[in-house]
Design an enzyme around this catalytic site. Structure first.
Site, PDB file in Angstrom:
ATOM      1  N   PHE A 145      12.980   7.142  -4.586  1.00 62.11           N
ATOM      2  CA  PHE A 145      12.885   8.095  -3.472  1.00 62.11           C
ATOM      3  C   PHE A 145      11.939   7.512  -2.434  1.00 62.11           C
ATOM      4  O   PHE A 145      10.792   7.201  -2.720  1.00 62.11           O
ATOM      5  CB  PHE A 145      12.368   9.458  -3.940  1.00 62.11           C
ATOM      6  N   ASP A 232       6.113   1.168  -2.241  1.00 59.14           N
ATOM      7  CA  ASP A 232       5.994   2.534  -1.732  1.00 59.14           C
ATOM      8  C   ASP A 232       4.987   3.253  -2.624  1.00 59.14           C
ATOM      9  O   ASP A 232       5.308   3.655  -3.737  1.00 59.14           O
ATOM     10  CB  ASP A 232       7.365   3.221  -1.773  1.00 59.14           C
ATOM     11  N   LYS A 261       0.867  11.237   1.389  1.00 60.20           N
ATOM     12  CA  LYS A 261       0.481  12.335   0.490  1.00 60.20           C
ATOM     13  C   LYS A 261      -1.045  12.544   0.345  1.00 60.20           C
ATOM     14  O   LYS A 261      -1.625  13.234   1.146  1.00 60.20           O
ATOM     15  CB  LYS A 261       1.170  12.187  -0.860  1.00 60.20           C
TER      16      LYS A 261
END
Ligand code: PLP
Length: 403
Positions: A145, A232, A261
């Site tokens: 993702f 990532d 995040k």
């Protein structure tokens, strides 16, 4: 602004949502009115132990004092000036990040998807600048993702799911290989491939940690074939897995890493950091964003990262992660407990993750369901053993009743 200020009831507020909002998320049945440490306090005063932490964002807890103070102070001096001006929080943050994770250059963005988008653009331009017009392909992992913009969706290896259905045609140049399978990645790379992009622990894919051999093998493969290794770390970054960046523990340095995040303590901010090898790829006009590196977001991030480093939260993440995984292994119907630090997945032998999620919320514990049989726990990094005990007791009750 909380519910009392509006003079409305909870039902009226929910009705407004139904009227005006695209409901792309199924929400819990309470209003998150106040955040305090590891807890969200609802409109009726009920307390929820927050083991999803705003999707791995509130790593220093809700409304962390240092972060809240930094935001409030920055709001009284400079909220936004644009990237045509030098601003102090931006460059202070740049130095703090680069020095602590061993990188040389940084580029700020506003979210994880944007940070990945920048990383993809950088890799393509580096390939074409240095090796010619066909050198732009990127290999990513199945079940990965990387975000929901059109390029990051193309990078995301989840064909046929709600995430991707009917958004095609996707931008070309991405192929998927099997995660934790070096031969699969080697086979997927051809002479036009410029980069390999992976999460050191797959998050949305079901909390799957990479093996050390896999990441080290990818580093070697990239070095041999003049390709870039892109990590990532939007979800794994900033202490979550027990080191500031997950790659620091794997002993593998990528050419470029993205983050978001947890880095902003709740303010929208993302970034990509690179080694000096890529320093010349982005010049004037090559990329840009109105808000990226906004002073308030950067001041919040500076406070958040300082707190993570000075309070040794990576270490607490390791310690509490081990403790919590030990407890979770005792749940009924567990097939596997996996993860790294406080990024934990519990796979059950039955597809009960959604029921576990909503029933746990009713009992005062917030978690996410990432696969039909897998729940994910990503609590704040400063939780205690007693927080873990409480979360386990709730889950134990909930799962026992379900199976
Ligand atoms: C959440 C996430 C993203 C997307 O970040 P947004 O801020 O939601 O755009 C990208 N990659 C990974 C690994 C993520 O967990």
């Amino acid at each position: 602004m909380n519910l009392k200020d509006t003079g409305k009831t909870k039902e009226e507020l929910k009705e407004l949502y139904n009227t005006y909002f695209y409901e792309t998320f199924k929400r819990f049945d309470f209003i998150a009115d106040k955040g305090e440490g590891s807890y969200i306090i609802a409109e009726d005063g009920k307390e929820y132990l927050d083991f999803m932490a705003g999707i791995a964002v509130n790593s220093t807890g809700h409304c962390n004092e240092r972060v809240a103070k930094a935001i409030a102070e920055q709001c009284q001096t400079m909220i936004h000036a644009s990237n045509y001006c030098y601003t102090v929080p931006q460059v202070m943050l740049a130095e703090l990040i680069c020095k602590n994770i061993g990188m040389e250059k940084i580029y700020f963005q506003n979210s994880g998807a944007e940070a990945n988008e920048a990383m993809i653009k950088l890799a393509r331009k580096y390939g074409k600048d240095n090796f010619g017009p066909n050198r732009y392909k990127i290999v990513t992992a199945s079940n990965s993702f990387h975000g929901r913009t059109l390029a990051t969706l193309a990078a995301t290896g989840q064909p046929g799911t709600a995430i991707q259905n009917n958004y095609d045609p996707f931008i070309p140049g991405f192929t998927y290989a099997e995660y934790n399978n070096l031969e699969s990645f080697a086979a997927a790379c051809d002479e036009d491939t410029i980069a390999v992009m992976v999460e050191p622990v797959q998050g949305e894919g079901g909390v799957i940690p990479a093996t050390k051999e896999f990441l080290q093998g990818l580093r070697k493969l990239c070095d041999e074939k003049n390709m870039l290794l892109l990590f990532d770390e939007v979800q794994t970054g900033w202490g979550r897995t027990g080191s500031l960046m997950a790659y620091m523990d794997f002993g593998v340095k990528p050419d470029c890493v993205s983050m978001a995040k947890a880095m902003g303590g709740g303010m929208p901010i993302g970034a990509m950091c690179t080694s000096s090898k890529l320093a010349l790829t982005f010049g004037p006009g090559a990329h840009g964003s109105t808000y990226a590196g906004n002073p308030v977001a950067c001041a919040a991030s500076y406070a958040q990262i300082s707190e993570i480093i000075e309070e040794n939260l990576s270490e607490n993440s390791l310690k509490m992660g081990e403790y919590l995984r030990g407890l979770l292994a005792k749940l009924p119907c567990v097939k596997e407990v996996r993860g790294k630090g406080l990024m934990i997945g519990v796979e059950f032998t039955k597809d009960i993750s959604n029921d576990v999620k909503y029933n746990a919320a009713d009992e005062g514990l917030l978690i996410t369901a990432v696969r039909p049989a897998v729940i994910r726990l990503v609590p704040p990094l400063n939780i205690t053993e007693s927080d873990c005990d409480k979360a386990f007791d709730i889950l134990n009750n909930v799962v026992t009743k379900l199976v």
